[in-house]
Write a protein that holds these residues in place. Structure first.
Motif, mmCIF file in Angstrom:
data_model
loop_
_atom_site.group_PDB
_atom_site.id
_atom_site.type_symbol
_atom_site.label_atom_id
_atom_site.label_comp_id
_atom_site.label_asym_id
_atom_site.label_seq_id
_atom_site.Cartn_x
_atom_site.Cartn_y
_atom_site.Cartn_z
ATOM 1 N N LEU A 17 1.338 -1.297 -0.290
ATOM 2 C CA LEU A 17 -0.155 0.050 -0.217
ATOM 3 C C LEU A 17 0.868 1.445 0.058
ATOM 4 C CD1 LEU A 17 -2.601 -1.544 2.860
ATOM 5 C CD2 LEU A 17 -2.974 -0.606 0.218
ATOM 6 N N ARG A 18 1.830 1.510 0.547
ATOM 7 C CA ARG A 18 3.021 2.726 0.624
ATOM 8 C C ARG A 18 3.838 2.543 -0.669
ATOM 9 N NH1 ARG A 18 4.581 0.974 6.697
ATOM 10 N NH2 ARG A 18 4.160 2.097 7.824
ATOM 11 N N GLU A 19 3.425 1.717 -1.405
ATOM 12 C CA GLU A 19 4.237 1.585 -2.425
ATOM 13 C C GLU A 19 3.550 2.267 -3.324
ATOM 14 O OE1 GLU A 19 6.061 -2.341 -3.499
ATOM 15 O OE2 GLU A 19 7.634 -2.104 -2.067
ATOM 16 N N ASP A 20 1.992 1.409 -3.468
ATOM 17 C CA ASP A 20 1.387 1.817 -4.498
ATOM 18 C C ASP A 20 0.371 3.232 -3.952
ATOM 19 O OD1 ASP A 20 0.592 -0.344 -5.557
ATOM 20 O OD2 ASP A 20 -0.730 -0.846 -4.646
ATOM 21 N N ILE A 21 0.807 4.134 -3.062
ATOM 22 C CA ILE A 21 0.696 5.908 -2.282
ATOM 23 C C ILE A 21 1.981 6.035 -2.990
ATOM 24 C CG2 ILE A 21 0.424 6.937 -0.506
ATOM 25 C CD1 ILE A 21 -1.048 5.134 0.515
ATOM 26 N N GLY A 22 3.244 5.454 -2.935
ATOM 27 C CA GLY A 22 4.091 6.416 -3.700
ATOM 28 C C GLY A 22 4.463 7.278 -4.660
ATOM 29 N N GLU A 23 3.870 6.196 -5.726
ATOM 30 C CA GLU A 23 3.395 6.131 -6.906
ATOM 31 C C GLU A 23 2.236 6.780 -7.664
ATOM 32 O OE1 GLU A 23 2.703 2.104 -8.748
ATOM 33 O OE2 GLU A 23 4.988 0.818 -8.071
ATOM 34 N N LEU A 24 1.465 6.943 -6.625
ATOM 35 C CA LEU A 24 -0.133 7.512 -6.772
ATOM 36 C C LEU A 24 0.270 8.910 -6.427
ATOM 37 C CD1 LEU A 24 -2.995 5.060 -6.164
ATOM 38 C CD2 LEU A 24 -1.665 5.906 -8.395
ATOM 39 N N ILE A 25 1.346 9.147 -5.687
ATOM 40 C CA ILE A 25 1.454 10.738 -4.984
ATOM 41 C C ILE A 25 2.397 10.963 -5.805
ATOM 42 C CG2 ILE A 25 -0.431 10.785 -2.849
ATOM 43 C CD1 ILE A 25 1.758 10.579 -1.242
ATOM 44 N N ASP A 26 3.165 10.507 -6.472
ATOM 45 C CA ASP A 26 4.502 10.636 -6.429
ATOM 46 C C ASP A 26 5.461 11.610 -5.716
ATOM 47 O OD1 ASP A 26 6.437 10.989 -8.587
ATOM 48 O OD2 ASP A 26 5.815 12.788 -9.730
ATOM 49 N N ASP A 27 5.322 10.477 -4.754
ATOM 50 C CA ASP A 27 6.215 11.105 -3.488
ATOM 51 C C ASP A 27 6.692 9.710 -2.593
ATOM 52 O OD1 ASP A 27 7.388 12.006 -1.002
ATOM 53 O OD2 ASP A 27 6.280 14.099 -1.116
ATOM 54 N N SER A 28 7.150 9.213 -2.861
ATOM 55 C CA SER A 28 7.841 7.908 -2.972
ATOM 56 C C SER A 28 8.231 7.803 -1.091
ATOM 57 C CB SER A 28 8.407 7.054 -3.452
ATOM 58 O OG SER A 28 9.882 8.033 -3.553
ATOM 59 N N GLY A 29 8.943 9.553 -0.630
ATOM 60 C CA GLY A 29 9.548 9.725 0.365
ATOM 61 C C GLY A 29 8.648 9.446 1.872
ATOM 62 N N LEU A 30 7.494 10.440 1.235
ATOM 63 C CA LEU A 30 6.448 10.822 1.736
ATOM 64 C C LEU A 30 5.481 9.567 2.423
ATOM 65 C CD1 LEU A 30 4.264 12.742 3.609
ATOM 66 C CD2 LEU A 30 2.931 13.177 1.495
ATOM 67 N N ALA A 31 5.482 8.800 1.484
ATOM 68 C CA ALA A 31 4.557 7.295 1.732
ATOM 69 C C ALA A 31 4.953 6.994 2.602
ATOM 70 C CB ALA A 31 4.055 6.605 0.528
ATOM 71 N N GLY A 32 6.012 6.674 2.368
ATOM 72 C CA GLY A 32 7.202 5.656 3.274
ATOM 73 C C GLY A 32 7.193 5.943 4.728
ATOM 74 N N GLU A 41 -5.937 10.820 3.994
ATOM 75 C CA GLU A 41 -5.701 12.354 3.606
ATOM 76 C C GLU A 41 -4.944 13.056 4.092
ATOM 77 O OE1 GLU A 41 -9.568 15.839 4.607
ATOM 78 O OE2 GLU A 41 -10.105 13.276 4.489
ATOM 79 N N LEU A 42 -4.449 12.920 5.034
ATOM 80 C CA LEU A 42 -2.732 13.950 5.689
ATOM 81 C C LEU A 42 -2.221 14.076 4.979
ATOM 82 C CD1 LEU A 42 -4.099 14.065 9.203
ATOM 83 C CD2 LEU A 42 -5.099 16.009 7.206
ATOM 84 N N ALA A 43 -1.763 12.703 4.536
ATOM 85 C CA ALA A 43 -0.543 12.652 3.690
ATOM 86 C C ALA A 43 -0.979 12.258 2.238
ATOM 87 C CB ALA A 43 -0.581 10.993 4.009
ATOM 88 N N GLY A 44 -1.679 12.972 1.766
ATOM 89 C CA GLY A 44 -2.231 13.494 0.734
ATOM 90 C C GLY A 44 -2.657 12.370 -0.600
ATOM 91 N N VAL A 45 -3.298 11.922 0.606
ATOM 92 C CA VAL A 45 -4.198 10.718 -0.448
ATOM 93 C C VAL A 45 -6.045 11.439 -0.538
ATOM 94 C CG1 VAL A 45 -5.501 9.071 -0.353
ATOM 95 C CG2 VAL A 45 -2.847 9.067 0.345
ATOM 96 N N ASP A 46 -5.903 11.578 -1.689
ATOM 97 C CA ASP A 46 -7.687 12.835 -1.914
ATOM 98 C C ASP A 46 -8.110 11.667 -2.504
ATOM 99 O OD1 ASP A 46 -7.316 12.442 -4.660
ATOM 100 O OD2 ASP A 46 -6.967 14.892 -4.629
ATOM 101 N N SER A 47 -9.714 12.128 -2.844
ATOM 102 C CA SER A 47 -10.407 11.187 -3.231
ATOM 103 C C SER A 47 -10.232 9.862 -4.851
ATOM 104 C CB SER A 47 -11.849 11.515 -4.106
ATOM 105 O OG SER A 47 -11.906 12.750 -4.211
#
Length: 94
Positions: A17-32, A41-47
């Motif tokens: 999930l972290r890897e997927d979110i990193g790809e989707l928000i284009d910020d693997s550092g934040l996702a990690g 939502e606070l980590a940039g995961v919008d709808s």
């Protein structure tokens, strides 16, 4: 033993999930840095990102999450989403 296997499965799901979110928000550092109980939502995961994340989850694990399983109280955190996936996979195996 089953509890250990479930926890390992859950950790693997969270990692994916972290890897997927990193790809989707284009910020693997934040996702990690997203904690298990942090609101996505606070980590940039919008709808838009959430929809794409759910689609990836359903495709990867061969399952369908119903509307009731997609409430933010359930899937609004990595841990909640991982728990939902684990539960759904267990139900599908039964």
């Amino acid at each position: 033993m089953a509890g250990i296997e479930r926890e390992e499965e859950r950790k693997g799901i969270i990692r994916c999930l972290r890897e997927d979110i990193g790809e989707l928000i284009d910020d693997s550092g934040l996702a990690g840095r997203i904690g298990e109980h942090d609101l996505l939502e606070l980590a940039g995961v919008d709808s838009f990102v959430m929809i794409n994340l759910i689609l990836r989850v359903e495709q990867r694990y061969g399952l369908t999450l119903a509307d009731g399983e997609l409430q933010s109280e359930v899937v609004g955190t990595l841990g909640g989403l991982a728990d939902s996936i684990c539960t759904k996979r267990k139900e599908d195996k039964a």
